[in-house]
Design a protein around this motif. Sequence first.
Motif, PDB file in Angstrom:
ATOM      1  N   ALA A 136       8.626  -2.071  -4.336  1.00 19.02           N
ATOM      2  CA  ALA A 136       7.292  -1.692  -3.868  1.00 19.02           C
ATOM      3  C   ALA A 136       6.708  -2.749  -2.935  1.00 19.02           C
ATOM      4  CB  ALA A 136       6.368  -1.452  -5.057  1.00 19.02           C
ATOM      5  N   GLU A 137       6.863  -4.020  -3.297  1.00 22.81           N
ATOM      6  CA  GLU A 137       6.347  -5.094  -2.442  1.00 22.81           C
ATOM      7  C   GLU A 137       7.022  -5.079  -1.074  1.00 22.81           C
ATOM      8  OE1 GLU A 137       5.100  -8.471  -5.741  1.00 22.81           O
ATOM      9  OE2 GLU A 137       7.119  -8.530  -4.900  1.00 22.81           O
ATOM     10  N   ASN A 138       8.339  -4.955  -1.054  1.00 26.94           N
ATOM     11  CA  ASN A 138       9.066  -4.945   0.215  1.00 26.94           C
ATOM     12  C   ASN A 138       8.757  -3.703   1.042  1.00 26.94           C
ATOM     13  OD1 ASN A 138      10.824  -7.376   0.479  1.00 26.94           O
ATOM     14  ND2 ASN A 138      11.347  -6.748  -1.579  1.00 26.94           N
ATOM     15  N   HIS A 139       8.645  -2.571   0.398  1.00 29.01           N
ATOM     16  CA  HIS A 139       8.308  -1.349   1.121  1.00 29.01           C
ATOM     17  C   HIS A 139       6.908  -1.459   1.734  1.00 29.01           C
ATOM     18  CE1 HIS A 139       8.427   2.979   2.035  1.00 29.01           C
ATOM     19  NE2 HIS A 139       7.124   2.923   1.785  1.00 29.01           N
ATOM     20  N   ALA A 140       5.946  -1.945   0.957  1.00 31.19           N
ATOM     21  CA  ALA A 140       4.565  -2.050   1.445  1.00 31.19           C
ATOM     22  C   ALA A 140       4.452  -3.025   2.618  1.00 31.19           C
ATOM     23  CB  ALA A 140       3.632  -2.469   0.313  1.00 31.19           C
ATOM     24  N   ARG A 141       5.298  -4.059   2.636  1.00 31.88           N
ATOM     25  CA  ARG A 141       5.288  -5.007   3.757  1.00 31.88           C
ATOM     26  C   ARG A 141       5.773  -4.364   5.047  1.00 31.88           C
ATOM     27  NH1 ARG A 141       8.474  -8.869   0.861  1.00 31.88           N
ATOM     28  NH2 ARG A 141       7.100  -9.519  -0.778  1.00 31.88           N
ATOM     29  N   ARG A 142       6.668  -3.397   4.923  1.00 36.02           N
ATOM     30  CA  ARG A 142       7.295  -2.798   6.105  1.00 36.02           C
ATOM     31  C   ARG A 142       6.668  -1.474   6.542  1.00 36.02           C
ATOM     32  NH1 ARG A 142      10.971  -5.697   3.387  1.00 36.02           N
ATOM     33  NH2 ARG A 142      12.507  -6.898   4.554  1.00 36.02           N
ATOM     34  N   CYS A 143       5.960  -0.819   5.650  1.00 34.95           N
ATOM     35  CA  CYS A 143       5.403   0.507   5.935  1.00 34.95           C
ATOM     36  C   CYS A 143       3.891   0.392   6.148  1.00 34.95           C
ATOM     37  CB  CYS A 143       5.706   1.446   4.765  1.00 34.95           C
ATOM     38  SG  CYS A 143       4.951   3.073   4.918  1.00 34.95           S
ATOM     39  N   PRO A 144       3.396   0.691   7.339  1.00 28.16           N
ATOM     40  CA  PRO A 144       1.957   0.553   7.600  1.00 28.16           C
ATOM     41  C   PRO A 144       1.086   1.399   6.666  1.00 28.16           C
ATOM     42  CG  PRO A 144       3.154   0.961   9.642  1.00 28.16           C
ATOM     43  CD  PRO A 144       4.130   1.137   8.529  1.00 28.16           C
ATOM     44  N   GLY A 145       1.498   2.622   6.375  1.00 25.32           N
ATOM     45  CA  GLY A 145       0.707   3.491   5.502  1.00 25.32           C
ATOM     46  C   GLY A 145       0.620   2.951   4.092  1.00 25.32           C
ATOM     47  N   CYS A 146       1.750   2.498   3.558  1.00 29.25           N
ATOM     48  CA  CYS A 146       1.764   1.968   2.189  1.00 29.25           C
ATOM     49  C   CYS A 146       1.080   0.602   2.111  1.00 29.25           C
ATOM     50  CB  CYS A 146       3.194   1.902   1.659  1.00 29.25           C
ATOM     51  SG  CYS A 146       3.883   3.544   1.337  1.00 29.25           S
ATOM     52  N   GLY A 147       1.245  -0.213   3.138  1.00 30.90           N
ATOM     53  CA  GLY A 147       0.559  -1.503   3.165  1.00 30.90           C
ATOM     54  C   GLY A 147      -0.949  -1.323   3.187  1.00 30.90           C
ATOM     55  N   SER A 148      -1.415  -0.367   3.978  1.00 26.74           N
ATOM     56  CA  SER A 148      -2.843  -0.076   4.049  1.00 26.74           C
ATOM     57  C   SER A 148      -3.359   0.472   2.725  1.00 26.74           C
ATOM     58  CB  SER A 148      -3.098   0.932   5.173  1.00 26.74           C
ATOM     59  OG  SER A 148      -4.448   1.286   5.231  1.00 26.74           O
ATOM     60  N   ALA A 149      -2.592   1.367   2.110  1.00 30.09           N
ATOM     61  CA  ALA A 149      -2.999   1.950   0.822  1.00 30.09           C
ATOM     62  C   ALA A 149      -3.068   0.867  -0.254  1.00 30.09           C
ATOM     63  CB  ALA A 149      -2.029   3.048   0.406  1.00 30.09           C
TER      64      ALA A 149
END
Length: 86
Positions: A29-42
């Motif tokens: 989840a941490e790595n995905h959120a760092r790379r995905c703008p939508g998930c990082g913003s959420a």
Amino acid sequence: MSMRPCPHMKTLLSALSDGSLTGLARWYAENHARRCPGCGSALSGLQTIRERIHTLGVSTGEPLHLSKERWSKIEVAWEQVERKET
């Protein structure tokens, strides 16, 4: 434009924001959120909401039985987060 998280990440992001996610799921989840703008913003939005709820003196681990005044403050905080995302 509002950034939306990936559908498969909603539960993971919620658990990550409250500190209950561990192990491989947390790493993913941490790595995905760092790379995905939508998930990082959420994730950022969830963390901001949790911080604001905490400043209102509400434990996020218990059911919310709030007065109209407190719900109003939460709604105002949510609207502020939403405006920052757009």
